[in-house]
Design a protein around this motif. Structure first.
Motif, PDB file in Angstrom:
ATOM      1  N   ARG A   1     -16.877 -60.974  33.461  1.00 63.49           N
ATOM      2  CA  ARG A   1     -16.459 -62.004  32.515  1.00 63.49           C
ATOM      3  C   ARG A   1     -17.305 -63.249  32.755  1.00 63.49           C
ATOM      4  O   ARG A   1     -17.647 -63.571  33.898  1.00 63.49           O
ATOM      5  CB  ARG A   1     -14.990 -62.368  32.712  1.00 63.49           C
ATOM      6  CG  ARG A   1     -14.004 -61.275  32.341  1.00 63.49           C
ATOM      7  CD  ARG A   1     -12.592 -61.815  32.487  1.00 63.49           C
ATOM      8  NE  ARG A   1     -11.581 -60.803  32.225  1.00 63.49           N
ATOM      9  CZ  ARG A   1     -10.273 -61.031  32.334  1.00 63.49           C
ATOM     10  NH1 ARG A   1      -9.846 -62.231  32.694  1.00 63.49           N
ATOM     11  NH2 ARG A   1      -9.404 -60.078  32.083  1.00 63.49           N
TER      12      ARG A   1
ATOM     13  N   ALA B   1     -13.378 -68.980  29.196  1.00 62.96           N
ATOM     14  CA  ALA B   1     -14.046 -67.717  28.935  1.00 62.96           C
ATOM     15  C   ALA B   1     -15.044 -67.838  27.790  1.00 62.96           C
ATOM     16  O   ALA B   1     -14.765 -68.458  26.756  1.00 62.96           O
ATOM     17  CB  ALA B   1     -13.028 -66.638  28.611  1.00 62.96           C
TER      18      ALA B   1
ATOM     19  N   THR C   1     -17.566 -63.120  25.352  1.00 62.38           N
ATOM     20  CA  THR C   1     -16.675 -61.959  25.337  1.00 62.38           C
ATOM     21  C   THR C   1     -17.354 -60.734  24.741  1.00 62.38           C
ATOM     22  O   THR C   1     -17.055 -59.600  25.090  1.00 62.38           O
ATOM     23  CB  THR C   1     -15.400 -62.276  24.544  1.00 62.38           C
ATOM     24  OG1 THR C   1     -15.767 -62.744  23.242  1.00 62.38           O
ATOM     25  CG2 THR C   1     -14.584 -63.341  25.257  1.00 62.38           C
ATOM     26  N   ASN C   2     -18.296 -60.947  23.801  1.00 68.77           N
ATOM     27  CA  ASN C   2     -19.006 -59.817  23.212  1.00 68.77           C
ATOM     28  C   ASN C   2     -19.902 -59.121  24.231  1.00 68.77           C
ATOM     29  O   ASN C   2     -20.049 -57.896  24.234  1.00 68.77           O
ATOM     30  CB  ASN C   2     -19.826 -60.261  21.996  1.00 68.77           C
ATOM     31  CG  ASN C   2     -20.724 -61.460  22.317  1.00 68.77           C
ATOM     32  OD1 ASN C   2     -20.578 -62.105  23.346  1.00 68.77           O
ATOM     33  ND2 ASN C   2     -21.643 -61.766  21.396  1.00 68.77           N
TER      34      ASN C   2
ATOM     35  N   THR D   1     -19.333 -59.068  27.447  1.00 71.92           N
ATOM     36  CA  THR D   1     -18.408 -58.365  28.340  1.00 71.92           C
ATOM     37  C   THR D   1     -18.115 -56.973  27.801  1.00 71.92           C
ATOM     38  O   THR D   1     -18.157 -55.979  28.534  1.00 71.92           O
ATOM     39  CB  THR D   1     -17.098 -59.161  28.482  1.00 71.92           C
ATOM     40  OG1 THR D   1     -17.384 -60.417  29.082  1.00 71.92           O
ATOM     41  CG2 THR D   1     -16.101 -58.404  29.332  1.00 71.92           C
TER      42      THR D   1
END
Length: 873
Positions: free
Chosen positions: A530, A538, A541-542, A544
């Motif tokens: 992450r 955070a 996220t893509n 990840t």
């Protein structure tokens, strides 16, 4: 497991005398050397056995060594100052009662213009420990009678001193066994080496009498045990000589022996790294002017451990540069030991400083910010791993002048990790022991006291760097899966901040990456990364999700590109060697860059498949397992299957590349690695679930993995393998359920759970296993699965083929465990399958403690043994 030695003897009188005279100006005029002999005239004949000698050596009346020596001839060469050859000749003749003679009756040559003494013969016997001292002798010390002199060596006396082996606060030299094997010992039988009639049979603890027939094997120096070991070696060699292992060894050599480069650092104007070229045993420390992209045949060799020991028993464990980039501290491991010796290399003229640190373990040293001193952990007690203290060593001063920085007198089992914060203006230390753990800090000065930050549960805090005035920790206190906290140590009192809360995934690592942070999380025992912004929110996220799609793999070594759009990382799995790849943060395109180990491994990862499955344990707990094999094989129960696990000490079993697995799978084999309880894959709770009285949960998880593989059609016969705590796992389930398995390899395992605190550093595992010495409940529980004792208590069993593996210099899990377990199995075996013991000479607990060539030999034994007994190959 988070959790030397053999060395020299017959020909001892000559070695002692050479040692006494070999150091330039080492002996002061007042030094006296007295030699007393109870034997007739001592003559040295090629190939003939020599008599006994009682030798007393006294230096200034202060140091006395007394040895009773029974020895045979040996070959020995040592370089001596030419002006001492005459004195040496006279002293040898005095000790022998006459001139030293060769087989022909003519005096042996003592020297030559180059300054050598030579006493020649032959030696084939093994070696062992016979004497230790409290400190390392130096070439300038008169206490040279206690150092190790290697056989077949021709080197300056300083080099010989450097070849000493250390274990705790003792230093060892080696000696051949008194009763070495003779030519007719190939005819030894099991009846010749059974337990001596007068050996104890019972062990009494807590007023409870327990059968303990194998305790006689604790004394590796006894003639009976030496003879027993020779028989085990004879039996194991005979078994493997009947197998066709040459093809397997050749293939493993292709997979193992490839060039490698590791621990690359930019120091000053050069790049430094550990480089091993094909065919070499251990890596050398080298440097180049340009950043390495491949093996550089012209790299300048800074330090070659082979110079210290021509038999390749010394390796570089790590190195650490001073902040001013002028000095490198080099950590050395001798003969596989966890103990370290530190040497200091001046990078300007490539000469070693006189400084040398002893009695340190593993690789925990920290430079002061001014580059003038080193903080390190040193053990002061004779008992392994007891009495640890943090010391500071000023460069140029002798080690015995080093100052104690901190020591927990109330808990001699405390371990420490010291670090800096706020650009060196503060120091903080995580101290963990059997009784408690704590964080201590102070402003960086010897005059400032250490302040206790907080008493915490053991292992609850892990250092994770520093950010904007906050020291970062991963904490499991009240958060078994981990959360990120920050602590500001400045001001009248420390300030705690919660930065990233606990989630349903297990936080195992956190680090800064340019303008971002990256956290390593485990989801169902698979690594997930992450990304976080500077304010710990955070992002990415893509990315990840994209990295998660790579399958059962391990990701690390992340590096952000200068354009902030490209992220480089290392990927490895059970079927993929460590490979550097990059991902475009905008397009999410992943590109392969280079094989991390630099050599082209002759295999194609696309020929294999690795996938994660889940099965239910006996109590209904869902357990993840990674299964790997060649693509397209038929699941017809005919596939030899290698089941490996660990299950303890909160250790996570993440996918890693092992050439042995590839060679095994190429023969149609299946490799299965379950993430059983006892590890940390699901946080602290997963570890506690198989600790102490719950240990059987790990055993059940492992047994159910084998049963699932059979029920799903992967295999009919399962071979089990585990090392260290995993060796205990294999030993325990082997005795519990021998019918489930077709072969077993318990390696460097903990097999005597009643006496484990008495062997080497075993006392440090009581938080994991329990305390059999003072707690009667723990004693009963441990007795219930102790492999050595359960093999005795259960009596005759039809055990599958078993190869017990250990190492002679393992100072983490002592050889006694494997010796006793192997003999207990032999006593109880009612079937025809072999029970074998293999001892790696001059090896330690870690596989990296031996050369690539020896690693290949051991891997060949494992693969050949499993394939023979699971598939008849």
């Amino acid at each position: 497991m988070k959790i030397i030695l053999k060395y020299f003897r017959r020909l001892s009188v000559f070695l002692f005398l050479v040692a006494s005279l070999s150091s330039v100006n080492a002996l002061e005029p007042s030094t006296q050397i007295e030699v007393q002999t109870n034997a007739p005239m001592l003559e040295f004949h090629y190939g003939n056995q020599i008599g006994n000698l009682d030798l007393t050596i006294t230096y200034d009346g202060n140091i006395t060594g007394r040895r009773w020596i029974h020895f045979k001839t040996n070959e020995f060469s040592a370089q001596l100052p030419s002006d001492q050859l005459a004195s040496l000749k006279s002293l040898i003749e005095k000790s022998s009662g006459g001139a030293l003679k060769s087989a022909s009756g003519t005096p042996t040559t003592y020297g030559s213009p180059s300054g050598y003494i030579r006493v020649r013969s032959h030696l084939t016997e093994p070696w062992r420990i016979i004497r230790s001292v409290e400190r390392a002798p130096k070439a300038t010390d008169p206490d040279l009678v206690n150092f190790l002199v290697d056989s077949h060596i021709r080197a300056p006396i300083e080099n010989i001193v450097h070849s000493l082996l250390q274990s705790g606060d003792a230093w060892f030299y080696r000696a051949p066994l008194v009763d070495g094997p003779s030519t007719d010992e190939s005819a030894l039988t099991r009846d010749d080496v059974k337990r001596p009639a007068d050996a104890p049979v019972w062990l009494t603890r807590h007023d409870i009498k327990v059968p303990d027939r194998q305790q006689w094997l604790e004394d590796a120096e006894s003639p009976a045990v030496k003879k027993w070991l020779r028989f085990q070696e004879q039996e194991t060699k005979k078994y493997f000589s009947s197998l066709n292992s040459e093809a397997m060894k050749k293939r493993l050599t292709e997979l193992f022996d490839i060039p490698s480069r590791e621990n690359t650092k930019k120091i000053g104007n050069h790049w430094y790294y550990l480089q091993r070229r094909k065919g070499e045993g251990f890596p050398k420390l080298v440097r180049t002017e340009k950043e390495p992209a491949d093996i550089d045949e012209n790299a300048q060799i800074i330090f070659d451990p082979h110079q210290l020991d021509e038999h390749d028993r010394v390796f570089i464990s790590s190195y650490s540069e001073s902040p001013d980039k002028k000095i490198i501290a080099i950590g050395l491991s001798f003969a596989g030991s966890d103990w370290r010796q530190w040497k200091f290399l001046n990078l300007e003229d490539l000469t070693f400083l006189p400084d040398q640190l002893e009695r340190t373990k593993f690789d925990n040293i920290v430079w002061s910010k001014d580059s003038k001193s080193i903080f390190y952990s040193q053990y002061s007690s004779g008992k392994a791993n007891f009495g640890l203290g943090i010391f500071v060593h000023e460069l140029g001063a002798p080690q015995n002048k080093d100052r104690l920085v901190y020591k927990n007198e109330g808990d001699p089992q405390t371990h420490y990790s010291i670090q800096y914060a706020y650009d060196g203006s503060y120091q903080f230390m995580i101290a963990g022991g059997q009784k408690e753990s704590k964080i201590l800090y102070r402003e960086t000065s010897d005059d400032n006291p250490w302040i206790e930050l907080k008493v915490v549960d053991q292992s609850a805090y892990t250092s994770a760097g520093e950010s904007d005035g906050k020291v970062l920790f991963i904490s499991t206190e009240g958060s078994p899966r981990g959360r990120l906290i920050g602590v500001d140590l400045r001001g009248p009192s420390p300030t705690f901040l919660d930065l990233i809360p606990e989630s349903d995934e297990t936080l195992i690592s956190f680090r800064q990456l340019g303008d971002f942070y990256i956290g390593g999380y485990l989801k169902d025992a698979r690594l997930k990364v992450r990304f976080f912004s500077k304010n710990f929110q955070a992002i990415y996220t893509n990315v990840t999700g994209k990295l998660w799609e790579l399958g059962p793999t391990t990701l690390d070594a992340f590096k952000m590109g200068e354009d902030k759009n490209t992220l480089t990382f290392r990927q490895a799995s059970y079927i993929k060697p460590p490979t550097l790849s990059s991902i475009d943060l905008k397009t999410l395109e992943i590109k392969k860059q280079t094989i991390q180990n630099l050599g082209i491994i002759p295999m194609n990862s696309d020929d294999f498949v690795s996938r994660q499955v889940f099965y239910l344990s006996k109590d209904g707990t869902k357990i993840p397992m990674t299964v790997s094999h060649k693509k397209g094989i038929a699941l017809d129960r005919k596939n030899p299957t290698w089941l490996y696990a660990y299950g303890g000490f909160k250790t996570n079993m993440l996918p890693s590349f092992d050439p042995s697995y590839i060679a095994f799978m190429e023969e149609g084999g299946i490799v299965a690695v379950p993430n059983i309880r006892g590890g940390g894959e699901y946080g602290d709770d997963w570890n506690v679930a198989a600790q102490k009285i719950h240990r059987n949960k790990a055993f059940e998880d492992f047994e159910e993995a084998a049963k699932w593989l059979v029920s799903e059609g992967y295999a009919d016969k399962i071979g089990i393998h585990g090392a260290s705590n995993g060796g205990l796992l294999v030993g325990a389930v082997l005795v519990r359920r021998p019918e489930l398995f077709g072969a077993a390899i318990p390696e460097v395992g903990v097999h005597n759970l009643i006496k484990f605190p008495e062997y080497t550093v075993g006392w440090g595992w009581q938080d994991e296993y329990g305390d059999p010495e003072t707690r009667v409940d723990d004693f009963h529980h441990l007795l219930g699965y102790s492999p050595v004792h359960q093999a005795e208590l259960r009596g005759g069993q039809n055990y599958p083929a078993t190869l017990v593996m250990t190492a002679s210099n393992d100072d983490r899990v002592a050889f006694q465990h494997s010796y006793q377990f192997a003999e207990a199995l032999k006593d109880a075996q009612t079937g025809s399958a072999p029970i074998l013991l293999r001892v790696q000479d001059f090896g330690g607990h870690s596989r990296k403690s031996i050369t690539i060539q020896k690693q290949i030999e051991a891997a060949t034994l494992r693969c050949t043994f499993l394939l023979k007994n699971l598939a008849g190959l």
